[in-house]
Structures are given as C-alpha cells and as structure tokens.
Motif scaffolding. Sequence first.
Motif, PDB file in Angstrom:
ATOM      1  N   ALA A  32       0.821  -1.220   0.000  1.00 32.66           N
ATOM      2  CA  ALA A  32       0.000   0.000   0.000  1.00 32.66           C
ATOM      3  C   ALA A  32       0.850   1.263   0.000  1.00 32.66           C
ATOM      4  CB  ALA A  32      -0.911   0.002   1.223  1.00 32.66           C
ATOM      5  N   THR A  33       2.162   1.113  -0.183  1.00 31.09           N
ATOM      6  CA  THR A  33       3.077   2.237  -0.033  1.00 31.09           C
ATOM      7  C   THR A  33       3.938   2.409  -1.283  1.00 31.09           C
ATOM      8  OG1 THR A  33       3.194   1.763   2.315  1.00 31.09           O
ATOM      9  CG2 THR A  33       4.899   3.178   1.426  1.00 31.09           C
ATOM     10  N   PRO A  34       4.077   3.649  -1.778  1.00 32.99           N
ATOM     11  CA  PRO A  34       5.017   3.889  -2.882  1.00 32.99           C
ATOM     12  C   PRO A  34       6.449   3.998  -2.340  1.00 32.99           C
ATOM     13  CG  PRO A  34       3.944   5.915  -2.306  1.00 32.99           C
ATOM     14  CD  PRO A  34       3.311   4.842  -1.448  1.00 32.99           C
ATOM     15  N   ARG A  35       7.403   3.998  -3.236  1.00 26.04           N
ATOM     16  CA  ARG A  35       8.818   4.073  -2.853  1.00 26.04           C
ATOM     17  C   ARG A  35       9.118   5.315  -2.031  1.00 26.04           C
ATOM     18  NH1 ARG A  35      12.906   4.092  -0.812  1.00 26.04           N
ATOM     19  NH2 ARG A  35      14.962   3.634  -1.604  1.00 26.04           N
ATOM     20  N   THR A  36       8.475   6.427  -2.340  1.00 26.14           N
ATOM     21  CA  THR A  36       8.738   7.674  -1.621  1.00 26.14           C
ATOM     22  C   THR A  36       8.196   7.651  -0.197  1.00 26.14           C
ATOM     23  OG1 THR A  36       6.727   8.629  -2.544  1.00 26.14           O
ATOM     24  CG2 THR A  36       8.798   9.089  -3.711  1.00 26.14           C
ATOM     25  N   GLY A  37       7.353   6.694   0.133  1.00 25.72           N
ATOM     26  CA  GLY A  37       6.767   6.623   1.472  1.00 25.72           C
ATOM     27  C   GLY A  37       7.433   5.613   2.377  1.00 25.72           C
ATOM     28  N   ILE A  38       8.644   5.169   2.022  1.00 21.87           N
ATOM     29  CA  ILE A  38       9.324   4.146   2.823  1.00 21.87           C
ATOM     30  C   ILE A  38      10.625   4.693   3.376  1.00 21.87           C
ATOM     31  CG2 ILE A  38      10.559   1.959   2.699  1.00 21.87           C
ATOM     32  CD1 ILE A  38       8.444   0.869   1.059  1.00 21.87           C
ATOM     33  N   MET A  39      10.865   4.409   4.650  1.00 17.92           N
ATOM     34  CA  MET A  39      12.129   4.741   5.290  1.00 17.92           C
ATOM     35  C   MET A  39      12.591   3.499   6.023  1.00 17.92           C
ATOM     36  SD  MET A  39      13.967   5.452   8.257  1.00 17.92           S
ATOM     37  CE  MET A  39      12.730   5.589   9.494  1.00 17.92           C
ATOM     38  N   GLU A  40      13.859   3.163   5.828  1.00 20.44           N
ATOM     39  CA  GLU A  40      14.448   1.998   6.490  1.00 20.44           C
ATOM     40  C   GLU A  40      15.763   2.433   7.099  1.00 20.44           C
ATOM     41  OE1 GLU A  40      17.566  -0.777   6.667  1.00 20.44           O
ATOM     42  OE2 GLU A  40      17.352   0.324   4.805  1.00 20.44           O
ATOM     43  N   ASP A  41      15.979   2.045   8.356  1.00 17.17           N
ATOM     44  CA  ASP A  41      17.220   2.412   9.037  1.00 17.17           C
ATOM     45  C   ASP A  41      17.448   1.430  10.173  1.00 17.17           C
ATOM     46  OD1 ASP A  41      19.507   3.700   9.799  1.00 17.17           O
ATOM     47  OD2 ASP A  41      18.562   5.624  10.208  1.00 17.17           O
ATOM     48  N   GLY A  42      18.655   1.390  10.648  1.00 18.55           N
ATOM     49  CA  GLY A  42      18.944   0.547  11.795  1.00 18.55           C
ATOM     50  C   GLY A  42      20.269  -0.156  11.680  1.00 18.55           C
ATOM     51  N   GLY A  43      20.524  -0.958  12.663  1.00 24.71           N
ATOM     52  CA  GLY A  43      21.764  -1.708  12.716  1.00 24.71           C
ATOM     53  C   GLY A  43      21.502  -3.104  13.224  1.00 24.71           C
ATOM     54  N   PRO A  44      22.529  -3.749  13.766  1.00 27.10           N
ATOM     55  CA  PRO A  44      22.348  -5.135  14.217  1.00 27.10           C
ATOM     56  C   PRO A  44      21.411  -5.278  15.414  1.00 27.10           C
ATOM     57  CG  PRO A  44      24.561  -4.332  14.728  1.00 27.10           C
ATOM     58  CD  PRO A  44      23.895  -3.275  13.919  1.00 27.10           C
ATOM     59  N   GLU A  45      21.329  -4.265  16.266  1.00 33.60           N
ATOM     60  CA  GLU A  45      20.482  -4.363  17.457  1.00 33.60           C
ATOM     61  C   GLU A  45      19.067  -3.843  17.233  1.00 33.60           C
ATOM     62  OE1 GLU A  45      21.303  -5.894  20.304  1.00 33.60           O
ATOM     63  OE2 GLU A  45      23.101  -6.456  19.218  1.00 33.60           O
ATOM     64  N   ARG A  46      18.911  -2.924  16.287  1.00 30.20           N
ATOM     65  CA  ARG A  46      17.608  -2.293  16.086  1.00 30.20           C
ATOM     66  C   ARG A  46      17.405  -2.018  14.605  1.00 30.20           C
ATOM     67  NH1 ARG A  46      15.832   2.808  19.633  1.00 30.20           N
ATOM     68  NH2 ARG A  46      13.851   1.866  20.126  1.00 30.20           N
ATOM     69  N   GLN A  47      16.287  -2.478  14.072  1.00 28.38           N
ATOM     70  CA  GLN A  47      15.947  -2.268  12.670  1.00 28.38           C
ATOM     71  C   GLN A  47      14.576  -1.615  12.624  1.00 28.38           C
ATOM     72  OE1 GLN A  47      17.855  -3.156   9.898  1.00 28.38           O
ATOM     73  NE2 GLN A  47      16.349  -2.120   8.661  1.00 28.38           N
ATOM     74  N   VAL A  48      14.445  -0.542  11.842  1.00 29.37           N
ATOM     75  CA  VAL A  48      13.188   0.197  11.744  1.00 29.37           C
ATOM     76  C   VAL A  48      12.794   0.312  10.275  1.00 29.37           C
ATOM     77  CG1 VAL A  48      12.016   2.374  12.210  1.00 29.37           C
ATOM     78  CG2 VAL A  48      13.717   1.525  13.818  1.00 29.37           C
ATOM     79  N   LEU A  49      11.519   0.045   9.997  1.00 25.39           N
ATOM     80  CA  LEU A  49      10.949   0.209   8.660  1.00 25.39           C
ATOM     81  C   LEU A  49       9.667   1.011   8.817  1.00 25.39           C
ATOM     82  CD1 LEU A  49      10.732  -0.485   5.609  1.00 25.39           C
ATOM     83  CD2 LEU A  49       9.421  -2.496   6.314  1.00 25.39           C
ATOM     84  N   SER A  50       9.603   2.152   8.139  1.00 21.82           N
ATOM     85  CA  SER A  50       8.423   3.016   8.204  1.00 21.82           C
ATOM     86  C   SER A  50       7.761   3.062   6.835  1.00 21.82           C
ATOM     87  CB  SER A  50       8.853   4.429   8.626  1.00 21.82           C
ATOM     88  OG  SER A  50       7.787   5.329   8.486  1.00 21.82           O
ATOM     89  N   THR A  51       6.438   2.902   6.807  1.00 20.68           N
ATOM     90  CA  THR A  51       5.684   2.980   5.545  1.00 20.68           C
ATOM     91  C   THR A  51       4.561   3.991   5.693  1.00 20.68           C
ATOM     92  OG1 THR A  51       4.098   1.241   6.127  1.00 20.68           O
ATOM     93  CG2 THR A  51       6.139   0.543   5.064  1.00 20.68           C
ATOM     94  N   HIS A  52       4.305   4.736   4.612  1.00 19.91           N
ATOM     95  CA  HIS A  52       3.193   5.681   4.588  1.00 19.91           C
ATOM     96  C   HIS A  52       2.236   5.227   3.488  1.00 19.91           C
ATOM     97  CE1 HIS A  52       1.599  10.068   4.309  1.00 19.91           C
ATOM     98  NE2 HIS A  52       0.787   9.270   4.959  1.00 19.91           N
ATOM     99  N   PRO A  53       1.140   4.578   3.853  1.00 16.97           N
ATOM    100  CA  PRO A  53       0.253   3.984   2.857  1.00 16.97           C
ATOM    101  C   PRO A  53      -0.612   5.002   2.114  1.00 16.97           C
ATOM    102  CG  PRO A  53      -0.432   3.378   5.082  1.00 16.97           C
ATOM    103  CD  PRO A  53       0.782   4.216   5.213  1.00 16.97           C
ATOM    104  N   VAL A  54      -0.916   4.634   0.873  1.00 18.10           N
ATOM    105  CA  VAL A  54      -1.886   5.365   0.060  1.00 18.10           C
ATOM    106  C   VAL A  54      -3.241   4.730   0.324  1.00 18.10           C
ATOM    107  CG1 VAL A  54      -2.602   5.903  -2.290  1.00 18.10           C
ATOM    108  CG2 VAL A  54      -0.179   5.843  -1.719  1.00 18.10           C
ATOM    109  N   LEU A  55      -4.245   5.546   0.649  1.00 16.16           N
ATOM    110  CA  LEU A  55      -5.581   5.008   0.915  1.00 16.16           C
ATOM    111  C   LEU A  55      -6.425   4.904  -0.349  1.00 16.16           C
ATOM    112  CD1 LEU A  55      -6.478   6.792   4.263  1.00 16.16           C
ATOM    113  CD2 LEU A  55      -5.593   4.484   3.910  1.00 16.16           C
ATOM    114  N   GLY A  56      -6.057   5.641  -1.375  1.00 22.74           N
ATOM    115  CA  GLY A  56      -6.812   5.618  -2.622  1.00 22.74           C
ATOM    116  C   GLY A  56      -6.600   6.916  -3.371  1.00 22.74           C
ATOM    117  N   THR A  57      -7.468   7.151  -4.350  1.00 24.65           N
ATOM    118  CA  THR A  57      -7.375   8.392  -5.114  1.00 24.65           C
ATOM    119  C   THR A  57      -8.665   9.176  -4.948  1.00 24.65           C
ATOM    120  OG1 THR A  57      -8.180   7.256  -7.089  1.00 24.65           O
ATOM    121  CG2 THR A  57      -5.797   7.449  -6.842  1.00 24.65           C
ATOM    122  N   VAL A  58      -8.521  10.484  -5.072  1.00 22.82           N
ATOM    123  CA  VAL A  58      -9.676  11.385  -4.998  1.00 22.82           C
ATOM    124  C   VAL A  58      -9.757  12.141  -6.313  1.00 22.82           C
ATOM    125  CG1 VAL A  58      -9.683  11.569  -2.496  1.00 22.82           C
ATOM    126  CG2 VAL A  58      -8.250  13.098  -3.797  1.00 22.82           C
ATOM    127  N   ALA A  59     -10.526  13.188  -6.357  1.00 21.60           N
ATOM    128  CA  ALA A  59     -10.723  13.966  -7.581  1.00 21.60           C
ATOM    129  C   ALA A  59      -9.388  14.377  -8.186  1.00 21.60           C
ATOM    130  CB  ALA A  59     -11.560  15.203  -7.276  1.00 21.60           C
TER     131      ALA A  59
END
Length: 192
Positions: free
Chosen positions: A68-95
């Motif tokens: 549900a997320t485009p490439r521009t809405g993803i952030m990934e960061d972290g190391g061996p102890e902590r890994q974080v993945l953030s996604t910003h989903p698209v809910l749909g299209t409007v006018a």
Amino acid sequence: MFIRSAAKKPGFTLVEVLVAAFLGGLVLYVIITLLIPALRLSALGTTRVDLDGRASMFEQRLIRALRATPRTGIMEDGGPERQVLSTHPVLGTVADSKQKWAPYLTVFERRDDRLVEFRVPLNPIPDKATVLALEPLLAALTTAELRFQIEDVTDFTVKIDKGPRVDFSFTLEKDKDKLVVERSVFLVNSSQ
C-alpha cells in the motif's frame, strides 16, 4: 497314617512375585521408551506450528503495509540491534487523480527479540508521501499505538533497491527450532 498339613495360607510364591515384577518392569520400560520420544516429537511439532503461525501473521501484515506504499513513502534504518521500517500507505485516489494518504505511518521495529508494529499518527494529514528521520520517528514511537508484536525474533533485515522492489527477511527461534522467512514485495506506483 497320614499327617495332615495345616491349611495353605493365601499369598504369592517368590517365583510368582519375581515373574510379575519382571513383566511389570518390561511393560514400564516399553511405555517409557515409546512415550518420551513421542512427547519430544509432539513438543517439536507444537513449536514449529507456533513459529509458522506467528511468522505467517507478521509476514501478511508487513506485505500488506508495503503493497500500500510507494517508494517515496518508505524509510528503512537501523543496525544489528535495532531495525526500523516506516511505511506511509496510500488510501486511494480522490478527484483529479490525486492520491489520498493515510493520516498515519505504519512502523515495524525490531527490539531485542521482538518485532513490533506501531501506528504513528501524522498531524496535519499530509498531501504527499511522508517519511520521518530516525530520531523523530523513534521519539514518536514512545506514544504510538501498538498494533502487533511477535517474540523470539533473532533477525530482521530490509533491503530497498532503487526500483519498486523491497526484500525483507526475519528469523524466529524457539528452543532449538529456527524459521527463516524471506520475501520480496513490489511497491505501489506513485507519481505524486
């Protein structure tokens, strides 16, 4: 003349007791040698079913968030102890073919031996894909809504290429059993 012996007292002879003890020990030995391996196999099967079920649930949640997320809405960061993945989903299209973005980020984080999914609210609601830098995102996680978590995670990695493909893997370990899940997901296309 015959001498009558006293009436026989009821009981078992030594031979009867020894034969009964031998047969009882043999039956007990057979039961123990059959039951203990069966119980071990049952516990191993239960562990595998548990790992597989938890991995499947988490995998489905992660795939749903990524699809549900485009490439521009993803952030990934972290190391061996902590890994974080953030996604910003698209809910749909409007006018005018404008995309409607979710008022939240879906964040997956590996902490210690857990994989956790959070929902971080965005205020104001953005009109384009949003990603937060790692430090503000980690600060927002302290008050974010916990959505899902699984235990016994020993590894979580995410690889994002320049294209729409995201590869992820995670490993669950419990007792001596280990389950590794590796998947590739293609992101939703976005021109905005």
